[in-house]
Scaffold this motif. Structure first.
Motif, PDB file in Angstrom:
ATOM      1  N   ALA A   1      29.856  45.871  -0.511  1.00  0.00           N
ATOM      2  CA  ALA A   1      31.146  45.624  -1.171  1.00  0.00           C
ATOM      3  C   ALA A   1      30.976  45.490  -2.676  1.00  0.00           C
ATOM      4  O   ALA A   1      31.741  46.067  -3.455  1.00  0.00           O
ATOM      5  N   ILE A   2      29.963  44.765  -3.106  1.00  0.00           N
ATOM      6  CA  ILE A   2      29.747  44.565  -4.545  1.00  0.00           C
ATOM      7  C   ILE A   2      29.315  45.860  -5.215  1.00  0.00           C
ATOM      8  O   ILE A   2      29.705  46.147  -6.344  1.00  0.00           O
ATOM      9  N   LYS A   3      28.521  46.663  -4.518  1.00  0.00           N
ATOM     10  CA  LYS A   3      28.026  47.916  -5.094  1.00  0.00           C
ATOM     11  C   LYS A   3      29.167  48.861  -5.460  1.00  0.00           C
ATOM     12  O   LYS A   3      29.064  49.629  -6.407  1.00  0.00           O
ATOM     13  N   MET A   4      30.274  48.792  -4.746  1.00  0.00           N
ATOM     14  CA  MET A   4      31.418  49.650  -5.068  1.00  0.00           C
ATOM     15  C   MET A   4      31.963  49.377  -6.462  1.00  0.00           C
ATOM     16  O   MET A   4      32.529  50.249  -7.096  1.00  0.00           O
ATOM     17  N   PHE A   5      31.777  48.137  -6.939  1.00  0.00           N
ATOM     18  CA  PHE A   5      32.343  47.735  -8.219  1.00  0.00           C
ATOM     19  C   PHE A   5      31.317  47.646  -9.344  1.00  0.00           C
ATOM     20  O   PHE A   5      31.627  47.967 -10.486  1.00  0.00           O
ATOM     21  N   SER A   6      30.109  47.196  -9.049  1.00  0.00           N
ATOM     22  CA  SER A   6      29.155  46.938 -10.113  1.00  0.00           C
ATOM     23  C   SER A   6      27.722  47.080  -9.613  1.00  0.00           C
ATOM     24  O   SER A   6      27.307  46.344  -8.717  1.00  0.00           O
ATOM     25  N   SER A   7      26.981  47.990 -10.215  1.00  0.00           N
ATOM     26  CA  SER A   7      25.569  48.155  -9.869  1.00  0.00           C
ATOM     27  C   SER A   7      24.747  46.968 -10.339  1.00  0.00           C
ATOM     28  O   SER A   7      23.790  46.567  -9.683  1.00  0.00           O
ATOM     29  N   THR A   8      25.120  46.385 -11.471  1.00  0.00           N
ATOM     30  CA  THR A   8      24.379  45.247 -12.000  1.00  0.00           C
ATOM     31  C   THR A   8      24.509  44.043 -11.079  1.00  0.00           C
ATOM     32  O   THR A   8      23.512  43.375 -10.762  1.00  0.00           O
ATOM     33  N   ALA A   9      25.723  43.742 -10.643  1.00  0.00           N
ATOM     34  CA  ALA A   9      25.926  42.624  -9.723  1.00  0.00           C
ATOM     35  C   ALA A   9      25.230  42.896  -8.391  1.00  0.00           C
ATOM     36  O   ALA A   9      24.653  41.983  -7.785  1.00  0.00           O
ATOM     37  N   ALA A  10      25.253  44.140  -7.935  1.00  0.00           N
ATOM     38  CA  ALA A  10      24.584  44.494  -6.685  1.00  0.00           C
ATOM     39  C   ALA A  10      23.067  44.347  -6.812  1.00  0.00           C
ATOM     40  O   ALA A  10      22.399  43.926  -5.866  1.00  0.00           O
ATOM     41  N   THR A  11      22.536  44.665  -7.975  1.00  0.00           N
ATOM     42  CA  THR A  11      21.098  44.487  -8.195  1.00  0.00           C
ATOM     43  C   THR A  11      20.736  43.009  -8.143  1.00  0.00           C
ATOM     44  O   THR A  11      19.705  42.636  -7.569  1.00  0.00           O
ATOM     45  N   GLY A  12      21.580  42.172  -8.715  1.00  0.00           N
ATOM     46  CA  GLY A  12      21.354  40.728  -8.630  1.00  0.00           C
ATOM     47  C   GLY A  12      21.372  40.243  -7.197  1.00  0.00           C
ATOM     48  O   GLY A  12      20.534  39.432  -6.793  1.00  0.00           O
ATOM     49  N   LEU A  13      22.308  40.742  -6.399  1.00  0.00           N
ATOM     50  CA  LEU A  13      22.375  40.361  -4.995  1.00  0.00           C
ATOM     51  C   LEU A  13      21.160  40.888  -4.240  1.00  0.00           C
ATOM     52  O   LEU A  13      20.628  40.219  -3.353  1.00  0.00           O
ATOM     53  N   MET A  14      20.707  42.093  -4.581  1.00  0.00           N
ATOM     54  CA  MET A  14      19.518  42.640  -3.937  1.00  0.00           C
ATOM     55  C   MET A  14      18.302  41.755  -4.229  1.00  0.00           C
ATOM     56  O   MET A  14      17.470  41.511  -3.357  1.00  0.00           O
TER      57      MET A  14
ATOM     58  N   PRO B   1      24.022  39.289   6.987  1.00  0.00           N
ATOM     59  CA  PRO B   1      25.382  39.286   6.431  1.00  0.00           C
ATOM     60  C   PRO B   1      25.423  39.682   4.957  1.00  0.00           C
ATOM     61  O   PRO B   1      26.430  40.200   4.481  1.00  0.00           O
ATOM     62  N   GLU B   2      24.334  39.447   4.243  1.00  0.00           N
ATOM     63  CA  GLU B   2      24.288  39.802   2.827  1.00  0.00           C
ATOM     64  C   GLU B   2      24.391  41.301   2.586  1.00  0.00           C
ATOM     65  O   GLU B   2      24.795  41.738   1.507  1.00  0.00           O
ATOM     66  N   ILE B   3      24.050  42.093   3.590  1.00  0.00           N
ATOM     67  CA  ILE B   3      24.129  43.554   3.450  1.00  0.00           C
ATOM     68  C   ILE B   3      25.576  43.986   3.260  1.00  0.00           C
ATOM     69  O   ILE B   3      25.874  44.847   2.428  1.00  0.00           O
ATOM     70  N   LEU B   4      26.487  43.380   4.009  1.00  0.00           N
ATOM     71  CA  LEU B   4      27.903  43.708   3.855  1.00  0.00           C
ATOM     72  C   LEU B   4      28.390  43.324   2.463  1.00  0.00           C
ATOM     73  O   LEU B   4      29.124  44.084   1.824  1.00  0.00           O
ATOM     74  N   SER B   5      27.959  42.164   1.981  1.00  0.00           N
ATOM     75  CA  SER B   5      28.308  41.747   0.616  1.00  0.00           C
ATOM     76  C   SER B   5      27.741  42.726  -0.398  1.00  0.00           C
ATOM     77  O   SER B   5      28.408  43.071  -1.374  1.00  0.00           O
ATOM     78  N   LEU B   6      26.515  43.167  -0.167  1.00  0.00           N
ATOM     79  CA  LEU B   6      25.875  44.119  -1.074  1.00  0.00           C
ATOM     80  C   LEU B   6      26.670  45.425  -1.149  1.00  0.00           C
ATOM     81  O   LEU B   6      26.910  45.953  -2.240  1.00  0.00           O
TER      82      LEU B   6
ATOM     83  N   LEU C   1      17.498  50.775  -0.181  1.00  0.00           N
ATOM     84  CA  LEU C   1      18.005  52.111   0.145  1.00  0.00           C
ATOM     85  C   LEU C   1      19.499  52.225  -0.135  1.00  0.00           C
ATOM     86  O   LEU C   1      19.961  53.256  -0.646  1.00  0.00           O
ATOM     87  N   ILE C   2      20.256  51.199   0.203  1.00  0.00           N
ATOM     88  CA  ILE C   2      21.703  51.234  -0.051  1.00  0.00           C
ATOM     89  C   ILE C   2      21.971  51.341  -1.547  1.00  0.00           C
ATOM     90  O   ILE C   2      22.814  52.123  -1.981  1.00  0.00           O
ATOM     91  N   LEU C   3      21.249  50.563  -2.335  1.00  0.00           N
ATOM     92  CA  LEU C   3      21.464  50.619  -3.784  1.00  0.00           C
ATOM     93  C   LEU C   3      21.089  51.976  -4.356  1.00  0.00           C
ATOM     94  O   LEU C   3      21.723  52.450  -5.295  1.00  0.00           O
ATOM     95  N   SER C   4      20.077  52.616  -3.794  1.00  0.00           N
ATOM     96  CA  SER C   4      19.651  53.897  -4.357  1.00  0.00           C
ATOM     97  C   SER C   4      20.427  55.086  -3.806  1.00  0.00           C
ATOM     98  O   SER C   4      20.384  56.171  -4.394  1.00  0.00           O
ATOM     99  N   SER C   5      21.156  54.900  -2.719  1.00  0.00           N
ATOM    100  CA  SER C   5      21.864  56.041  -2.132  1.00  0.00           C
ATOM    101  C   SER C   5      23.383  55.957  -2.272  1.00  0.00           C
ATOM    102  O   SER C   5      24.091  56.788  -1.718  1.00  0.00           O
ATOM    103  N   THR C   6      23.871  54.963  -2.995  1.00  0.00           N
ATOM    104  CA  THR C   6      25.312  54.850  -3.211  1.00  0.00           C
ATOM    105  C   THR C   6      25.597  54.700  -4.698  1.00  0.00           C
ATOM    106  O   THR C   6      24.706  54.431  -5.490  1.00  0.00           O
ATOM    107  N   GLU C   7      26.840  54.880  -5.052  1.00  0.00           N
ATOM    108  CA  GLU C   7      27.282  54.779  -6.448  1.00  0.00           C
ATOM    109  C   GLU C   7      28.353  53.703  -6.536  1.00  0.00           C
ATOM    110  O   GLU C   7      29.044  53.425  -5.567  1.00  0.00           O
ATOM    111  N   SER C   8      28.476  53.116  -7.694  1.00  0.00           N
ATOM    112  CA  SER C   8      29.541  52.138  -7.908  1.00  0.00           C
ATOM    113  C   SER C   8      30.839  52.906  -8.158  1.00  0.00           C
ATOM    114  O   SER C   8      31.256  53.120  -9.286  1.00  0.00           O
ATOM    115  N   CYS C   9      31.461  53.322  -7.062  1.00  0.00           N
ATOM    116  CA  CYS C   9      32.601  54.249  -7.082  1.00  0.00           C
ATOM    117  C   CYS C   9      33.761  53.747  -7.935  1.00  0.00           C
ATOM    118  O   CYS C   9      34.263  54.473  -8.789  1.00  0.00           O
TER     119      CYS C   9
END
Length: 172
Positions: A93-106, A86-91, A125-133
């Motif tokens: 969602a968070i990555k869309m807004f903030s790479s730093t917060a997504a890194t913490g979740l990772m 389930p954390e992948i879905l959170s990751l 892979l998700i963190l490296s292949s997406t952008e905080s749009c």
């Protein structure tokens, strides 16, 4: 391997010296140009600082409230059929807004599942292949005073979805 590490450590200083050398060979006042660029950069930072503070505060508040965890638990039956945590879905969602917060979740995912687990690989892979749009668009459009974004958000979200899907395919 030592050669690659040595070259990677030398790249930034080499580029700096190359830029200074080219500027001096063109008889430009490199230091004054640097100062002008620094002033413009500070103006840009001051212009987008409220947006940055707002986005980071909102993401921090949402993450602290546990809403992303709740959304992940709502979709857990579907995610379990896809053998996703389930954390992948959170990751995502968070990555869309903030790479730093997504890194913490990772890092939280790494702690719980391990960095060499399938979930750890997928998170990386998700963190490296997406952008905080949302973050990138708001900062760029705010700094350039663009009000009509047209299809930018749709294109960015489509690219992010493609990155997530390819990450999933690569880890299965």
């Amino acid at each position: 391997m030592k050669l690659i590490l040595f070259l990677s450590n030398c790249m930034i200083p080499l580029i700096i010296f190359l830029v200074i050398g080219v500027g001096l060979s063109m008889k430009l006042d490199v230091f004054d140009l640097f100062l002008e660029g620094a002033k413009e950069g500070l103006k840009t930072v001051l212009g987008i600082l409220p947006t940055l503070i707002g986005l980071l505060t909102a993401v921090g508040a949402l993450r602290a409230s546990g809403i992303f965890d709740h959304i992940g638990s709502l979709f857990e039956p579907v995610l379990s059929k896809l053998s996703l945590a389930p954390e992948i879905l959170s990751l995502v969602a968070i990555k869309m807004f903030s790479s730093t917060a997504a890194t913490g979740l990772m890092l939280d995912i790494f702690t719980r599942y391990g960095p060499d687990s399938e979930t750890g690989w997928l998170a990386a892979l998700i963190l490296s292949s997406t952008e905080s749009c949302i973050y990138t668009m708001s900062v760029y459009f705010m700094s350039q005073k663009i009000t009509k974004t047209r299809w930018t958000l749709a294109g960015a979200l489509t690219a992010a979805l493609a990155g997530v899907m390819m990450s999933m395919l690569l880890t299965w």
